[in-house]
Design an enzyme around this catalytic site. Structure first.
Site, PDB file in Angstrom:
ATOM      1  N   ARG A 126       0.816  -1.219   0.000  1.00 17.93           N
ATOM      2  CA  ARG A 126       0.000   0.000   0.000  1.00 17.93           C
ATOM      3  C   ARG A 126       0.848   1.267   0.000  1.00 17.93           C
ATOM      4  NH1 ARG A 126      -2.632   3.675   3.229  1.00 17.93           N
ATOM      5  NH2 ARG A 126      -4.689   4.287   2.458  1.00 17.93           N
ATOM      6  N   LYS A 181     -15.397   5.917 -15.683  1.00 16.13           N
ATOM      7  CA  LYS A 181     -16.211   4.890 -15.011  1.00 16.13           C
ATOM      8  C   LYS A 181     -15.362   4.164 -13.967  1.00 16.13           C
ATOM      9  CE  LYS A 181     -19.963   1.704 -16.155  1.00 16.13           C
ATOM     10  NZ  LYS A 181     -20.959   2.404 -15.358  1.00 16.13           N
ATOM     11  N   GLU A 216     -26.834  13.571 -13.302  1.00 12.33           N
ATOM     12  CA  GLU A 216     -27.286  12.256 -13.780  1.00 12.33           C
ATOM     13  C   GLU A 216     -27.802  11.452 -12.600  1.00 12.33           C
ATOM     14  OE1 GLU A 216     -23.987   9.886 -15.310  1.00 12.33           O
ATOM     15  OE2 GLU A 216     -22.655  10.732 -13.805  1.00 12.33           O
ATOM     16  N   LEU A 266     -21.255  10.593 -16.742  1.00 11.11           N
ATOM     17  CA  LEU A 266     -20.694   9.471 -17.501  1.00 11.11           C
ATOM     18  C   LEU A 266     -21.240   9.522 -18.932  1.00 11.11           C
ATOM     19  CD1 LEU A 266     -18.967   6.854 -16.876  1.00 11.11           C
ATOM     20  CD2 LEU A 266     -21.128   5.662 -17.129  1.00 11.11           C
TER      21      LEU A 266
END
Ligand code: PDD
Length: 289
Positions: free
Chosen positions: A100, A148, A181, A206
């Site tokens: 990480r 996305k 949206e 999107l």
């Protein structure tokens, strides 16, 4: 029959399919995804989805896990192994597994690819059978909603708010009171003057594949599109509202925040566009892969 997932080169029983706890998708939502509708064994709007996948990868500077042709073969194989003739394909690409650290792994690690498939209820018989209620809520997402990504926390909270209000979708609006949206769909209205409207593409929404397909299907319907953002007030005054996505198709919204939209039934433009999109899904020649 147990479901099967493709995970980094292997087809595994879903119950045994797993990703590493240090996968960057898991730790940072550092990945992107696509959802494709499968109808009669065909991928609907496959090219658009694969193009958007490539764009999402580029925007996040993620390497493609494989080319489009092998990816289509994996998708077809996942659909086949899950016996999905009508349903959806989910695929996700993350920046892979590394200790990480927020910055990209250096040296780079291979991207991780997961593909799953599942059956869905049959395509709705009519627009009315697909109609739902929606709520409105302030858009709390980040500034690149055109990508996305799997970072969907705000979408999850919006959808849950809708569910708790007995609705199916949350229609989001920005700081200026303009509709962006849905939590997982694009939003359209027939405004008070009778014009079909949907917000223009930008980093606020999107670029929906269903949205693009439907725009391409307007030819010959007599309906013209005004691709221009509308306000929450215009949404409330709309004659008709519907949302689009690969999983909801053309979905009429007949109640908004508990109030009927128009007369509370599916309007004529929405019904016509539902039918037009249904013909596209059923295969009018435009879906060939
Ligand atoms: N979501 N806007 C958002 C925020 C979405 O998540 C989606 C789709 C859309 C519509 O895009 P398309 O027409 O390409 O499906 C718009 C998918 C279905 C999902 O997250 O499950």
């Amino acid at each position: 029959m147990s479901r099967v997932a493709y995970v980094n080169g292997r087809y595994l029983k879903l119950s045994e399919a797993a990703v590493n706890v240090e996968d960057r998708g898991y730790q940072f939502a550092d990945g992107i995804y696509e959802v494709i509708h499968v109808f009669d064994g065909r991928l609907i709007d496959a090219e658009r989805h694969l193009e958007r996948l490539a764009r999402s990868l580029r925007e996040l500077r993620l390497p493609a896990p494989m080319g489009a042709a092998p990816l289509l073969r994996v998708i077809a194989e996942v659909a086949r192994r899950n016996r999905v003739r009508e349903g959806l394909i989910y695929m996700q690409v993350t920046r892979g597994v590394a200790r990480r650290d927020h910055a990209f792994p250096n040296p780079a690690v291979p991207p991780a690819l997961v593909v799953t498939a599942r059956r869905t209820p049959p395509f709705p018989a009519s627009a009315a059978a697909n109609a739902v209620a929606a709520i409105t809520q302030r858009d709390q997402r980040w500034a690149r909603c055109d990508i996305k990504t799997v970072g969907l926390t705000a979408n999850v909270l919006a959808k849950q708010a809708a569910r708790e209000a007995g609705a199916a979708e949350a229609i989001q609006y920005d700081a200026d009171g303009m509709v962006t949206e849905g939590a997982s769909s694009n939003v359209w209205i027939v405004d008070a003057a009778g014009h079909l409207r949907t917000r223009e593409l930008s980093d606020a929404i999107l670029p929906g594949c269903t949205r693009a397909a439907l725009i391409g299907l307007l030819d010959g319907t007599g309906v013209t599109l005004d691709e221009r953002a509308f306000s929450l007030a215009e949404l409330r005054a709309a004659r008709e509202i519907f949302v689009t996505s690969a999983t909801s198709f053309v979905k009429p919204v007949i109640r908004l925040d508990g109030t009927a939209v128009g007369d509370g039934t599916v309007g004529p433009v929405t019904a016509a566009l539902f039918d037009r999109f249904a013909a596209h899904v059923r295969g009018d020649g435009r879906n060939a892969r």
